[in-house]
Scaffold this active site. Sequence first.
Site, PDB file in Angstrom:
ATOM      1  N   TYR A   1      -9.140  -6.720   5.802  1.00 45.79           N
ATOM      2  CA  TYR A   1      -7.950  -7.339   5.192  1.00 45.79           C
ATOM      3  C   TYR A   1      -8.388  -8.288   4.088  1.00 45.79           C
ATOM      4  CZ  TYR A   1      -3.318  -6.282   6.827  1.00 45.79           C
ATOM      5  OH  TYR A   1      -2.103  -5.682   6.996  1.00 45.79           O
TER       6      TYR A   1
ATOM      7  N   GLU B   1      -5.860  -9.871   1.552  1.00 47.33           N
ATOM      8  CA  GLU B   1      -4.693 -10.275   0.742  1.00 47.33           C
ATOM      9  C   GLU B   1      -5.107 -11.319  -0.291  1.00 47.33           C
ATOM     10  OE1 GLU B   1      -1.831 -11.646   3.551  1.00 47.33           O
ATOM     11  OE2 GLU B   1      -1.094  -9.639   3.991  1.00 47.33           O
TER      12      GLU B   1
ATOM     13  N   ASP C   1       3.475   4.762 -18.741  1.00 47.54           N
ATOM     14  CA  ASP C   1       3.009   5.264 -17.450  1.00 47.54           C
ATOM     15  C   ASP C   1       2.160   6.493 -17.767  1.00 47.54           C
ATOM     16  OD1 ASP C   1       2.595   6.558 -15.093  1.00 47.54           O
ATOM     17  OD2 ASP C   1       4.682   6.499 -14.423  1.00 47.54           O
TER      18      ASP C   1
ATOM     19  N   THR D   1      -1.487   6.379 -12.055  1.00 47.89           N
ATOM     20  CA  THR D   1      -2.049   6.785 -10.774  1.00 47.89           C
ATOM     21  C   THR D   1      -3.532   7.016 -11.032  1.00 47.89           C
ATOM     22  OG1 THR D   1      -1.569   9.086 -11.273  1.00 47.89           O
ATOM     23  CG2 THR D   1       0.029   7.930  -9.889  1.00 47.89           C
TER      24      THR D   1
ATOM     25  N   LYS E   1      -4.857  11.910 -10.494  1.00 50.87           N
ATOM     26  CA  LYS E   1      -4.468  13.123 -11.235  1.00 50.87           C
ATOM     27  C   LYS E   1      -5.627  13.501 -12.157  1.00 50.87           C
ATOM     28  CE  LYS E   1       0.471  12.403 -10.745  1.00 50.87           C
ATOM     29  NZ  LYS E   1       0.859  11.043 -10.391  1.00 50.87           N
TER      30      LYS E   1
ATOM     31  N   ARG F   1      -6.350   8.627  -4.213  1.00 53.35           N
ATOM     32  CA  ARG F   1      -4.924   8.342  -4.411  1.00 53.35           C
ATOM     33  C   ARG F   1      -4.738   6.838  -4.535  1.00 53.35           C
ATOM     34  NH1 ARG F   1      -2.825  13.031  -3.518  1.00 53.35           N
ATOM     35  NH2 ARG F   1      -0.832  12.374  -4.341  1.00 53.35           N
TER      36      ARG F   1
HETATM   37  N1  PLP Z   1       4.288   8.305 -12.739  1.00 50.93           N
HETATM   38  C1  PLP Z   1       4.196   9.578 -13.139  1.00 50.93           C
HETATM   39  C2  PLP Z   1       4.309   9.882 -14.606  1.00 50.93           C
HETATM   40  C3  PLP Z   1       3.998  10.599 -12.203  1.00 50.93           C
HETATM   41  O1  PLP Z   1       3.925  11.862 -12.610  1.00 50.93           O
HETATM   42  C4  PLP Z   1       3.888  10.259 -10.840  1.00 50.93           C
HETATM   43  C5  PLP Z   1       3.661  11.272  -9.798  1.00 50.93           C
HETATM   44  O2  PLP Z   1       3.466  12.389  -9.986  1.00 50.93           O
HETATM   45  C6  PLP Z   1       4.022   8.924 -10.483  1.00 50.93           C
HETATM   46  C7  PLP Z   1       4.222   7.975 -11.435  1.00 50.93           C
HETATM   47  C8  PLP Z   1       4.049   8.507  -9.044  1.00 50.93           C
HETATM   48  O3  PLP Z   1       2.876   8.503  -8.437  1.00 50.93           O
HETATM   49  P1  PLP Z   1       2.766   8.470  -6.834  1.00 50.93           P
HETATM   50  O4  PLP Z   1       3.163   9.827  -6.393  1.00 50.93           O
HETATM   51  O5  PLP Z   1       1.350   8.148  -6.638  1.00 50.93           O
HETATM   52  O6  PLP Z   1       3.699   7.408  -6.358  1.00 50.93           O
END
Ligand code: PLP
Length: 433
Positions: A51, A53, A206, A232, A235, A241
């Site tokens: 842990y 935090e 994002d 993320t 990918k 993950r």
């Molecule tokens: N943002 C985008 C552009 C995504 O394609 C995804 C998932 O595919 C996410 C966020 C969310 O990620 P997670 O599934 O890890 O919550």
Amino acid sequence: DHGLSEADPEVRAIINKEKERQFKSLELIASENFTSRAVMEAVGSCLTNKYSEGLPGKRYYGGNEYIDELEILCQKRALAAFHLDENKWGVNVQPLSGSPANFEVYTAILNPHDRIMGLDLPHGGHLSHGFMTPKRRVSGTSIYFESMPYRLDESIGLVDYDMLEKTATLFRPKLIICGASAYPRDFDYPRMRKIADAVGAFLMMDMAHISGLVAASVVADPFEYCDIVTTTTHKSLRGPRGGMIFFKKDPVLGVDLESAINNAVFPGLQGGPHNHTIGGLAVCLQHAQSPEFKAYQNQVVSNCRALARRLVELGYTLVSGGSDNHLVLVDLRPLGIDGARVEKILDMASITLNKNSVPGDKSALVPGGIRIGSPAMTTRGFTEKEFTAIADFIHEGVQITIEAKGLASGSKVQEFLKFVSSPDFLLTDKVSN
Ligand code: PLP
């Protein structure tokens, strides 16, 4: 203490089956990849027991000497992997995944019911960018904030920046979100920046899908124009993950992003960081700075282009006509079939991809397209030649789907094919990511 086979043969057997499935199938889901053994080792390590935090040096638990060292290393590698100056950018490596990372940003810089604009989900955006239907606010983002999506120009399959500009001028969002889950082209960051500045909005990217491509500089660099970048880590980046949030260190629109974002992650929305993930991420981010990683990402793009080229030769309609990144979006509607059935048929042949809505789709449940991505099979060593062959395999699956739709009853095979073309067949529907 026993290993998994002895302690729990049932779970071991399921993992073995999944491993075999991953090994035997052609993995073409654009958001998936095969992470390295080194990353898996870190993720499966004793780091999961701790842990911690808080942030390095400011923890709510004792015994964090090595966890601090690890998180600082991970942060440094994250900034280095994306070519960022430590004086100008900071990063939080604790988000549990992409959706939490996004919600943490919203929590940091918005008040409830503030206005946001992200790419509409049926046009390639992600749920967490504010998706809602006329009947329902689907995503938490649209429940707690007022969402006005922007969309593609359907005639060309590209973001309609003119319309975005007009709508933003009227809607006056506090946040504009770039990035997508199913968009085969780069975003025009300079244009988005201009629009955000004109209405006094934060600009966030994002980059979940393309973060590996960004790290390898094979697509445009969002950091040049955005205030905040989320991602993320599992990918195209090929890590465990997880999620990350990058933020400018200088205040933006009067907000100290560093403290606002760090506080939103903890104690705002999360508790203890997943240190095993942070360990795996540090490993991934070290690799992301290597020449092999750059070569891999170049191959991802090149493979995707080869796939797109062959599909066009075979007569397919691609949204936007092609691809600049790791995915193509095929519009199957001109063939009179949908993506859901093609996904199922290809699944039976161990070709894994996903149905996807395409601009102009009437139904999200039975969308008219499929999304095909190149990162995973490129990790497995595929080159342009194999991706050209993949296009031919997909073509066969599409032909079978078309035939199945045209058949009446009769033999067992025909009955099966009839079932495949019936609505019952689609009951196992899932929302694609
Ligand atoms: N943002 C985008 C552009 C995504 O394609 C995804 C998932 O595919 C996410 C966020 C969310 O990620 P997670 O599934 O890890 O919550």
